[in-house]
Design an enzyme around this catalytic site. Structure first.
Site, PDB file in Angstrom:
ATOM      1  N   LEU A   1       0.832  -1.209   0.000  1.00  0.00           N
ATOM      2  CA  LEU A   1       0.000   0.000   0.000  1.00  0.00           C
ATOM      3  C   LEU A   1       0.872   1.267   0.000  1.00  0.00           C
ATOM      4  CD1 LEU A   1      -2.616  -1.119   2.708  1.00  0.00           C
ATOM      5  CD2 LEU A   1      -2.932  -1.100   0.221  1.00  0.00           C
ATOM      6  N   SER A   2       2.184   1.110   0.137  1.00  0.00           N
ATOM      7  CA  SER A   2       3.079   2.265   0.266  1.00  0.00           C
ATOM      8  C   SER A   2       3.056   3.192  -0.957  1.00  0.00           C
ATOM      9  CB  SER A   2       4.512   1.805   0.551  1.00  0.00           C
ATOM     10  OG  SER A   2       4.543   1.164   1.797  1.00  0.00           O
TER      11      SER A   2
ATOM     12  N   SER B   1      11.683  -3.660   3.198  1.00  0.00           N
ATOM     13  CA  SER B   1      10.980  -4.684   3.963  1.00  0.00           C
ATOM     14  C   SER B   1      11.744  -5.977   3.753  1.00  0.00           C
ATOM     15  CB  SER B   1       9.517  -4.751   3.512  1.00  0.00           C
ATOM     16  OG  SER B   1       8.792  -5.541   4.432  1.00  0.00           O
TER      17      SER B   1
ATOM     18  N   LYS C   1      15.687  -5.614   5.779  1.00  0.00           N
ATOM     19  CA  LYS C   1      15.674  -4.710   6.938  1.00  0.00           C
ATOM     20  C   LYS C   1      16.947  -4.817   7.782  1.00  0.00           C
ATOM     21  CE  LYS C   1      10.874  -3.595   7.828  1.00  0.00           C
ATOM     22  NZ  LYS C   1       9.709  -3.734   8.701  1.00  0.00           N
TER      23      LYS C   1
ATOM     24  N   ASP D   1       9.012   2.205  12.188  1.00  0.00           N
ATOM     25  CA  ASP D   1       7.890   1.306  12.515  1.00  0.00           C
ATOM     26  C   ASP D   1       7.398   1.464  13.963  1.00  0.00           C
ATOM     27  OD1 ASP D   1       7.449   0.044  10.071  1.00  0.00           O
ATOM     28  OD2 ASP D   1       8.914  -1.543  10.467  1.00  0.00           O
TER      29      ASP D   1
ATOM     30  N   ALA E   1       8.455 -11.674  19.714  1.00  0.00           N
ATOM     31  CA  ALA E   1       9.642 -10.822  19.898  1.00  0.00           C
ATOM     32  C   ALA E   1      10.457 -10.772  18.615  1.00  0.00           C
ATOM     33  CB  ALA E   1      10.477 -11.356  21.054  1.00  0.00           C
TER      34      ALA E   1
HETATM   35  P1  NAP Z   1       9.118 -11.824  12.580  1.00  0.00           P
HETATM   36  O1  NAP Z   1      10.391 -11.055  12.749  1.00  0.00           O
HETATM   37  O2  NAP Z   1       9.105 -13.057  11.752  1.00  0.00           O
HETATM   38  O3  NAP Z   1       8.607 -12.174  14.061  1.00  0.00           O
HETATM   39  C1  NAP Z   1       7.470 -12.947  14.275  1.00  0.00           C
HETATM   40  C2  NAP Z   1       7.342 -13.249  15.747  1.00  0.00           C
HETATM   41  O4  NAP Z   1       6.174 -14.064  15.898  1.00  0.00           O
HETATM   42  C3  NAP Z   1       8.515 -14.040  16.306  1.00  0.00           C
HETATM   43  O5  NAP Z   1       8.809 -13.617  17.607  1.00  0.00           O
HETATM   44  C4  NAP Z   1       7.968 -15.459  16.330  1.00  0.00           C
HETATM   45  O6  NAP Z   1       8.468 -16.263  17.359  1.00  0.00           O
HETATM   46  C5  NAP Z   1       6.513 -15.205  16.640  1.00  0.00           C
HETATM   47  N1  NAP Z   1       5.694 -16.341  16.231  1.00  0.00           N
HETATM   48  C6  NAP Z   1       5.416 -16.751  14.971  1.00  0.00           C
HETATM   49  N2  NAP Z   1       4.635 -17.852  15.009  1.00  0.00           N
HETATM   50  C7  NAP Z   1       4.432 -18.120  16.322  1.00  0.00           C
HETATM   51  C8  NAP Z   1       3.718 -19.131  17.011  1.00  0.00           C
HETATM   52  N3  NAP Z   1       3.034 -20.080  16.351  1.00  0.00           N
HETATM   53  N4  NAP Z   1       3.718 -19.105  18.367  1.00  0.00           N
HETATM   54  C9  NAP Z   1       4.396 -18.144  19.031  1.00  0.00           C
HETATM   55  N5  NAP Z   1       5.096 -17.157  18.437  1.00  0.00           N
HETATM   56  C10 NAP Z   1       5.105 -17.160  17.088  1.00  0.00           C
HETATM   57  O7  NAP Z   1       7.998 -10.896  11.974  1.00  0.00           O
HETATM   58  P2  NAP Z   1       7.802  -9.328  12.231  1.00  0.00           P
HETATM   59  O8  NAP Z   1       8.402  -8.574  11.122  1.00  0.00           O
HETATM   60  O9  NAP Z   1       8.195  -9.032  13.628  1.00  0.00           O
HETATM   61  O10 NAP Z   1       6.211  -9.193  12.044  1.00  0.00           O
HETATM   62  C11 NAP Z   1       5.332  -9.635  13.049  1.00  0.00           C
HETATM   63  C12 NAP Z   1       3.899  -9.198  12.687  1.00  0.00           C
HETATM   64  O11 NAP Z   1       3.829  -7.784  12.646  1.00  0.00           O
HETATM   65  C13 NAP Z   1       3.464  -9.708  11.318  1.00  0.00           C
HETATM   66  O12 NAP Z   1       2.131 -10.130  11.414  1.00  0.00           O
HETATM   67  C14 NAP Z   1       3.558  -8.485  10.441  1.00  0.00           C
HETATM   68  O13 NAP Z   1       2.607  -8.485   9.410  1.00  0.00           O
HETATM   69  C15 NAP Z   1       3.249  -7.364  11.431  1.00  0.00           C
HETATM   70  N6  NAP Z   1       3.845  -6.079  11.029  1.00  0.00           N
HETATM   71  C16 NAP Z   1       2.983  -5.041  10.812  1.00  0.00           C
HETATM   72  C17 NAP Z   1       3.497  -3.810  10.442  1.00  0.00           C
HETATM   73  C18 NAP Z   1       2.539  -2.676  10.205  1.00  0.00           C
HETATM   74  O14 NAP Z   1       2.941  -1.650   9.614  1.00  0.00           O
HETATM   75  N7  NAP Z   1       1.314  -2.763  10.662  1.00  0.00           N
HETATM   76  C19 NAP Z   1       4.891  -3.618  10.309  1.00  0.00           C
HETATM   77  C20 NAP Z   1       5.737  -4.711  10.548  1.00  0.00           C
HETATM   78  C21 NAP Z   1       5.190  -5.946  10.907  1.00  0.00           C
HETATM   79  P3  NAP Z   1      10.006 -16.748  17.439  1.00  0.00           P
HETATM   80  O15 NAP Z   1      10.766 -15.505  17.788  1.00  0.00           O
HETATM   81  O16 NAP Z   1      10.008 -17.737  18.491  1.00  0.00           O
HETATM   82  O17 NAP Z   1      10.329 -17.286  16.081  1.00  0.00           O
END
Ligand code: NAP
Length: 290
Positions: free
Chosen positions: A20-21, A65, A69, A105, A130
């Site tokens: 969407l950016s 992204s 990153k 972010d 985390a």
């Molecule tokens: P990420 O770096 O892959 O981190 C995902 C986190 O979720 C990790 O801590 C992972 O655990 C945990 N996780 C995944 N599956 C799990 C499960 N089944 N049980 C427990 N923990 C679980 O991803 P991210 O970039 O941080 O993004 C996380 C979310 O934020 C995504 O849904 C993304 O779409 C959203 N987001 C939104 C925006 C926005 O602008 N609104 C911006 C960035 C991200 P582990 O550490 O143990 O692997």
């Protein structure tokens, strides 16, 4: 009209075409009558090739992204304190070949909460997950009055490195950060009892990974006037948010974070503000804030 003078900005990521950016930033450039365009570069080139392309093509600014990153961090010339602390960047500014990077972010998340709920204060926050997004939200939290964060993280191979990173954030900011294993339900119930805000920062609930990030019965421990937020914006209402709304909590999805991080990137590049109200209205079915 695009001319030989039009400044080029863009998103570099893979996948990227769903983003969407371009809509958000091109609306911003139009608002301030700037001769600039924002495009999507769906790329899997090496980080070195990306850094070189930004410089040699004179791209004025980019968002990053997945998968760039973290991998571009060593390739830029300057990092803001936030980018240094979280070890990840989402925005680069190119000034005559010198690349400065930041991460918008985390502030984007808290600015979105402030806009939708200006009267609310968050002292104690519980975060599920985390990963990269959780870390930036935690790093920014102290600038919005948060004093304590309890983070729930799976006890896997990345547990120790995440604890180290969070310790650095805590040391730099004074924020009290507690890390607990994701499956410790007693610790979760205890943290929820003290939380003004519960945030899902896991991937659970995205269109591709549906589900609920916590056992539903635990939600009863969260005080009834607390806010429940999800970083996810596709779908706009995750199962987690639906459950929380049914239990009469106020909720917030990730759309506001997306819009506000973009507005902060825009400011970083142009030193001008983006008027976000029309963007919220367009992306959020006519509503002012997500
Ligand atoms: P990420 O770096 O892959 O981190 C995902 C986190 O979720 C990790 O801590 C992972 O655990 C945990 N996780 C995944 N599956 C799990 C499960 N089944 N049980 C427990 N923990 C679980 O991803 P991210 O970039 O941080 O993004 C996380 C979310 O934020 C995504 O849904 C993304 O779409 C959203 N987001 C939104 C925006 C926005 O602008 N609104 C911006 C960035 C991200 P582990 O550490 O143990 O692997």
């Amino acid at each position: 009209m695009i001319s030989g003078y039009t400044a080029l900005y863009g998103l570099i990521a893979h996948p990227a075409q769903h983003s969407l950016s371009p809509f958000i930033h091109n609306t911003g450039f139009h608002q301030i009558q700037m001769d600039a365009r924002y495009a999507v570069f769906d790329s899997q080139a090496t980080p070195a090739a990306i850094a070189s392309a930004i410089k040699t093509l004179g791209i004025r600014g980019v968002n990053l992204s997945m998968p760039y990153k973290q991998s571009l961090v060593p390739l830029v010339d300057d990092l803001t304190p936030t980018a240094k602390l979280v070890g990840a960047i989402n925005t680069i500014k190119n000034e005559a070949g010198r690349l400065t990077a930041t991460n918008t972010d985390g502030d984007g998340f808290w600015r979105a909460l402030q806009k939708k709920h200006p009267q609310r204060r968050y002292r104690s926050v519980t975060i599920l997950g985390a990963g990269g997004a959780a870390l930036v939200v935690i790093e920014a939290a102290v600038r919005y009055g948060v004093q304590q964060v309890t983070v729930f993280k799976r006890a896997n191979a990345t547990y120790d490195s995440v604890i180290q990173r969070l310790a650095q954030i805590s040391l730099a900011s004074g924020l009290q950060i507690i890390v607990e294993p994701y499956d410790d339900q007693l610790a979760l119930a205890t943290a929820l009892q003290n939380a003004d805000c519960l945030i899902n920062a896991t991937n659970i609930g995205m269109t591709a990974t549906p589900g609920n990030p916590l056992p539903i019965n635990l939600l009863q421990y969260l005080p009834e006037d607390s806010l429940v937020a999800d970083l996810i914006y596709a779908p706009r209402e995750t199962a987690f948010l639906k459950t929380a709304q049914k239990a009469h909590y106020q909720i917030q999805n990730g759309l506001g974070m997306l819009i506000e991080q973009a507005a902060l990137s825009f400011e970083f590049w142009t030193n001008e503000s983006m008027a976000t109200t029309p963007i919220y209205q367009h992306l959020n079915g006519g509503n002012d804030a997500s």
